[in-house]
Design an enzyme around this catalytic site. Structure first.
Site, PDB file in Angstrom:
ATOM      1  N   SER A 138       0.834  -1.202   0.000  1.00 27.87           N
ATOM      2  CA  SER A 138       0.000   0.000   0.000  1.00 27.87           C
ATOM      3  C   SER A 138       0.865   1.246   0.000  1.00 27.87           C
ATOM      4  CB  SER A 138      -0.902   0.025   1.236  1.00 27.87           C
ATOM      5  OG  SER A 138      -1.596   1.261   1.345  1.00 27.87           O
ATOM      6  N   TYR A 151      -1.598   0.846  10.446  1.00 29.63           N
ATOM      7  CA  TYR A 151      -1.773   0.119   9.184  1.00 29.63           C
ATOM      8  C   TYR A 151      -0.595   0.397   8.261  1.00 29.63           C
ATOM      9  CZ  TYR A 151      -3.679  -1.053   4.582  1.00 29.63           C
ATOM     10  OH  TYR A 151      -3.861  -1.565   3.317  1.00 29.63           O
TER      11      TYR A 151
END
Length: 245
Positions: A138, A151
């Site tokens: 990501s 995250y």
């Protein structure tokens, strides 16, 4: 290609698996929900994947299942040359800060267990002479950013691991493709406010399949995130503290 796919039942993974099926690639699906796997397998057969598209249970939260799942894929496909991992876990920063157990689950799933699965896949690919390992990380892992501290940390670790694999094993025939999606409209991002350059799973699938074909080590998707993150990587910390991006 003979593709083992972990995470083909939803979102970006489903869109990528469908593109592969339309090209006639042989697919083997891994996931944790047998009913979703069965529905996805039939969908992919209709779209052109050689039948039967076989499936096997595999959950990133349960690493004891990685070896049996990959063994089943080898047997069903007669060996494989490509492994795609789109599965992962997500929660907002506020939710993670409020729930240590959830934090542990997300960090373990996205880093420790994903790396464990990749290691098992890497060993099999290299033993067969090489192949492609395509893993979704990501853009959240590019910098320490206020909205995605925890995250993002899990994805930062995953990206660095994949980069190291590429450095060490490219000459031995292992092509590592690290996918860094930005904001994409999927079930994972439902309820979040999209930025102006949000993408769709179909946008991402096209770019990722091209990167697999070309053996490109890193791909940002949708395309604008490549330029957004080029700026973000060079912003001073003082600016990052103020912008809250």
């Amino acid at each position: 290609m003979k593709v083992v796919f972990l995470g083909a039942t939803k979102g970006m993974g489903r869109a990528l698996a469908r593109r592969m099926a339309e090209r006639g690639e042989a697919l083997f699906l891994l996931g944790r929900d047998p009913d979703e796997l069965a529905r996805s397998a039939r969908d992919l057969e209709i779209r052109g994947a050689p039948a039967p598209v076989a499936t096997h249970a595999c959950d990133l939260e349960h690493p004891e299942g990685f070896a049996p799942a990959l063994d089943a894929a080898e047997q069903a496909l007669g060996g494989f040359d490509t492994v795609v991992v789109t599965a992962g876990a997500f929660a907002t920063q506020d939710a993670l800060e409020a729930d240590p157990a959830l934090t542990a689950r997300v960090l373990q799933t996205n880093f420790t267990h994903t790396v464990g699965f990749c290691e098992a896949a890497r060993a099999r690919l290299l033993a067969a002479g090489g192949g492609t390992l395509c893993v979704f990380s990501s853009v959240a892992g590019e910098r320490g950013r206020t909205p995605v501290i925890l995250y993002g940390a899990s994805k930062a670790g995953l990206s660095r691991y994949l980069e190291g694999l590429d450095h060490k094993y490219r000459r031995q025939g292992l092509r590592v493709v690290t996918v860094k999606p930005g904001f994409v409209a999927t079930g994972m991002t439902a309820g979040l406010s999209p930025p102006p350059f949000a993408g769709t799973p179909e946008d991402v699938a096209g770019r990722v399949l091209d990167a697999i074909d070309r053996g490109r080590p890193v791909v940002y998707a949708p395309r604008p995130w490549r330029y957004v993150m080029a700026v973000i990587r060079h912003l001073p910390r003082a600016v990052m503290r103020r912008v809250g991006f």
